[in-house]
Motif scaffolding. Structure first.
Motif, PDB file in Angstrom:
ATOM      1  N   VAL A  87     -12.676  -9.481 -11.441  1.00 51.92           N
ATOM      2  CA  VAL A  87     -12.147  -9.114 -10.123  1.00 51.92           C
ATOM      3  C   VAL A  87     -11.563 -10.358  -9.459  1.00 51.92           C
ATOM      4  CG1 VAL A  87     -12.694  -8.194  -7.855  1.00 51.92           C
ATOM      5  CG2 VAL A  87     -13.724  -7.179  -9.886  1.00 51.92           C
ATOM      6  N   LYS A  91      -9.440 -10.542  -6.679  1.00 53.29           N
ATOM      7  CA  LYS A  91      -8.982 -10.496  -5.285  1.00 53.29           C
ATOM      8  C   LYS A  91      -9.305 -11.817  -4.588  1.00 53.29           C
ATOM      9  CE  LYS A  91     -13.195  -8.614  -3.308  1.00 53.29           C
ATOM     10  NZ  LYS A  91     -13.902  -7.473  -3.873  1.00 53.29           N
ATOM     11  N   ASN A 130      -7.856  -5.631  -5.230  1.00 52.79           N
ATOM     12  CA  ASN A 130      -8.143  -4.707  -4.121  1.00 52.79           C
ATOM     13  C   ASN A 130      -6.992  -4.535  -3.141  1.00 52.79           C
ATOM     14  OD1 ASN A 130     -10.700  -5.889  -5.103  1.00 52.79           O
ATOM     15  ND2 ASN A 130     -11.610  -4.525  -3.566  1.00 52.79           N
ATOM     16  N   ILE A 138      -8.911  -1.480  -7.634  1.00 54.78           N
ATOM     17  CA  ILE A 138     -10.289  -1.092  -7.298  1.00 54.78           C
ATOM     18  C   ILE A 138     -10.520  -1.030  -5.789  1.00 54.78           C
ATOM     19  CG2 ILE A 138     -11.207  -2.043  -9.464  1.00 54.78           C
ATOM     20  CD1 ILE A 138     -12.251  -4.442  -7.843  1.00 54.78           C
ATOM     21  N   MET A 147     -16.769   5.909 -10.624  1.00 54.44           N
ATOM     22  CA  MET A 147     -16.955   4.537 -10.145  1.00 54.44           C
ATOM     23  C   MET A 147     -17.869   4.551  -8.919  1.00 54.44           C
ATOM     24  SD  MET A 147     -15.637   2.451  -7.443  1.00 54.44           S
ATOM     25  CE  MET A 147     -14.573   1.055  -7.169  1.00 54.44           C
ATOM     26  N   ILE A 181     -19.661   1.839  -5.754  1.00 53.13           N
ATOM     27  CA  ILE A 181     -20.046   0.587  -5.113  1.00 53.13           C
ATOM     28  C   ILE A 181     -21.362   0.910  -4.414  1.00 53.13           C
ATOM     29  CG2 ILE A 181     -19.348  -1.216  -3.489  1.00 53.13           C
ATOM     30  CD1 ILE A 181     -16.477  -0.100  -3.707  1.00 53.13           C
ATOM     31  N   MET A 209     -21.597  -5.330 -10.234  1.00 49.16           N
ATOM     32  CA  MET A 209     -20.814  -6.452  -9.750  1.00 49.16           C
ATOM     33  C   MET A 209     -21.614  -7.732 -10.070  1.00 49.16           C
ATOM     34  SD  MET A 209     -19.159  -4.594  -6.455  1.00 49.16           S
ATOM     35  CE  MET A 209     -20.055  -5.320  -5.146  1.00 49.16           C
ATOM     36  N   SER A 210     -21.165  -8.879  -9.547  1.00 48.88           N
ATOM     37  CA  SER A 210     -21.828 -10.141  -9.908  1.00 48.88           C
ATOM     38  C   SER A 210     -23.342 -10.073  -9.716  1.00 48.88           C
ATOM     39  CB  SER A 210     -21.261 -11.299  -9.073  1.00 48.88           C
ATOM     40  OG  SER A 210     -19.924 -11.540  -9.432  1.00 48.88           O
ATOM     41  N   ARG A 218     -17.532  -4.873 -12.904  1.00 47.31           N
ATOM     42  CA  ARG A 218     -16.449  -5.479 -12.122  1.00 47.31           C
ATOM     43  C   ARG A 218     -16.974  -6.772 -11.503  1.00 47.31           C
ATOM     44  NH1 ARG A 218     -17.281  -0.299  -9.881  1.00 47.31           N
ATOM     45  NH2 ARG A 218     -18.017  -1.466  -8.067  1.00 47.31           N
ATOM     46  N   ILE A 219     -16.585  -7.905 -12.087  1.00 48.34           N
ATOM     47  CA  ILE A 219     -17.224  -9.153 -11.697  1.00 48.34           C
ATOM     48  C   ILE A 219     -16.216 -10.172 -11.175  1.00 48.34           C
ATOM     49  CG2 ILE A 219     -18.624 -11.079 -12.559  1.00 48.34           C
ATOM     50  CD1 ILE A 219     -19.989  -9.077 -14.376  1.00 48.34           C
ATOM     51  N   GLY A 220     -16.450 -10.621  -9.944  1.00 43.34           N
ATOM     52  CA  GLY A 220     -15.556 -11.569  -9.290  1.00 43.34           C
ATOM     53  C   GLY A 220     -16.146 -12.958  -9.171  1.00 43.34           C
ATOM     54  N   THR A 221     -17.012 -13.132  -8.185  1.00 38.77           N
ATOM     55  CA  THR A 221     -17.484 -14.488  -7.845  1.00 38.77           C
ATOM     56  C   THR A 221     -18.226 -15.185  -8.989  1.00 38.77           C
ATOM     57  OG1 THR A 221     -19.315 -13.377  -6.728  1.00 38.77           O
ATOM     58  CG2 THR A 221     -17.570 -14.231  -5.340  1.00 38.77           C
ATOM     59  N   ARG A 256     -14.519 -16.478  -2.843  1.00 42.48           N
ATOM     60  CA  ARG A 256     -13.141 -16.074  -2.574  1.00 42.48           C
ATOM     61  C   ARG A 256     -12.546 -16.857  -1.404  1.00 42.48           C
ATOM     62  NH1 ARG A 256     -15.198 -11.300  -4.973  1.00 42.48           N
ATOM     63  NH2 ARG A 256     -16.608 -10.777  -3.295  1.00 42.48           N
TER      64      ARG A 256
HETATM   65  C1  LIG Z   1     -14.960  -7.521  -4.743  1.00 41.54           C
HETATM   66  C2  LIG Z   1     -15.360  -6.378  -5.586  1.00 41.54           C
HETATM   67  C3  LIG Z   1     -16.082  -6.576  -6.770  1.00 41.54           C
HETATM   68  C4  LIG Z   1     -16.558  -7.940  -7.247  1.00 41.54           C
HETATM   69  O1  LIG Z   1     -17.579  -8.437  -6.453  1.00 41.54           O
HETATM   70  P1  LIG Z   1     -18.343  -9.782  -6.843  1.00 41.54           P
HETATM   71  O2  LIG Z   1     -19.572  -9.721  -6.035  1.00 41.54           O
HETATM   72  O3  LIG Z   1     -17.446 -10.889  -6.473  1.00 41.54           O
HETATM   73  O4  LIG Z   1     -18.619  -9.741  -8.308  1.00 41.54           O
HETATM   74  C5  LIG Z   1     -16.364  -5.460  -7.533  1.00 41.54           C
HETATM   75  N1  LIG Z   1     -15.978  -4.218  -7.158  1.00 41.54           N
HETATM   76  C6  LIG Z   1     -15.293  -4.006  -6.046  1.00 41.54           C
HETATM   77  C7  LIG Z   1     -14.897  -2.620  -5.674  1.00 41.54           C
HETATM   78  C8  LIG Z   1     -14.973  -5.077  -5.210  1.00 41.54           C
HETATM   79  O5  LIG Z   1     -14.301  -4.835  -4.067  1.00 41.54           O
END
Ligand SMILES: *Cc1c(COP(=O)(O)O)cnc(C)c1O
Length: 227
Positions: free
Chosen positions: A34, A36, A57, A79, A161, A163, A195-196, A211-214, A220
């Motif tokens: 992820v 964004k 996003n 997403i 999906m 959250i 997620m993370s 779905r992994i970002g940080t 971010r």
């Molecule tokens: C930002 C986001 C993520 C990633 O989140 P992290 O905590 O950074 O891993 C995953 N899914 C969605 C829908 C997001 O908006």
């Protein structure tokens, strides 16, 4: 400076360990990075380290980075929250949309895909915790929406999906919901969850896309993009 390659490898290793620990098939969980509010340079770095799937996003931000990265063969997943005035751009610039929670959105995406002569992979976003303020369709309404989306020629319904709300146990309920839909004849092989902070638990509960970002890119950058 963040070493994206080593963070990426750590996350992939953790995913493989979780697959093993929870008796999931090897490589049954796909990593969506992820990106964004992360720069195009960081995305390029992750790509060069082997990552091919990226999630965004915010439409304008994503398009800007996509044009800077057009030499790469990235599969882009949307997403974020879907604004109806952005549907045309989402249809054009993405391969997957995880966050469909209304039939009117699906219909408009389908119409745009028809004009573009492309197919789009879709997940229905489910509000498994019945939270009033959150997006996502309620579990009791998923069947009806799935049926209507399946009838659209240019969308491929792949799965669900979520959250999850902090501290709730939405994930096991999602696998059950997916099973119920499969029993009713839907061909769904995707559960986009984790997620993370919670991807191990999500893998335990049957996730097929985390779905992994940080954990990959670090914190971010909250300014500097027009969203
Ligand atoms: C930002 C986001 C993520 C990633 O989140 P992290 O905590 O950074 O891993 C995953 N899914 C969605 C829908 C997001 O908006």
């Amino acid at each position: 400076m963040i070493d994206i390659q080593s963070r990426l490898n750590t996350v992939i290793h953790q995913i493989h360990l979780a697959e093993k620990k929870y008796h999931r098939k090897p490589n049954s969980v796909l990593l969506l990075a992820v990106s964004k509010k992360q720069s195009a340079e960081k995305i390029r770095e992750a790509y060069l380290a082997g990552q091919k799937y990226f999630g965004e996003n915010y439409v304008q931000e994503a398009i800007k980075k996509q044009s800077e990265l057009s030499d790469l063969n990235i599969e882009w997943h949307f997403i974020g929250k879907i604004q109806s005035n952005k549907i045309k751009l989402i249809a054009k610039h993405f391969d997957w949309v995880h966050s469909v929670d209304k039939f009117s959105t699906a219909e408009k995406l389908n119409h745009q895909c028809e004009l573009l002569n492309k197919k789009l992979n879709i997940c229905i976003q489910v509000n498994i915790d019945n939270e009033k303020t959150k997006s996502g369709v309620l579990p009791k309404d998923v069947f009806e929406l799935a049926k209507k989306i399946t009838a659209l020629s240019h969308l491929t319904l792949c799965g669900l999906m979520i959250i999850p709300a902090q501290g709730t146990k939405g994930a096991p309920g999602m696998a059950l919901l997916q099973q119920q839909l499969i029993q009713q004849g839907f061909k769904l092989d995707t559960l986009s969850m984790g997620m993370s902070a919670d991807f191990e638990a999500a893998i335990a509960a049957g996730s097929t896309i985390v779905r992994i970002g940080t954990a990959i890119f670090g914190e971010r950058v909250e300014t500097g993009f027009i969203c």
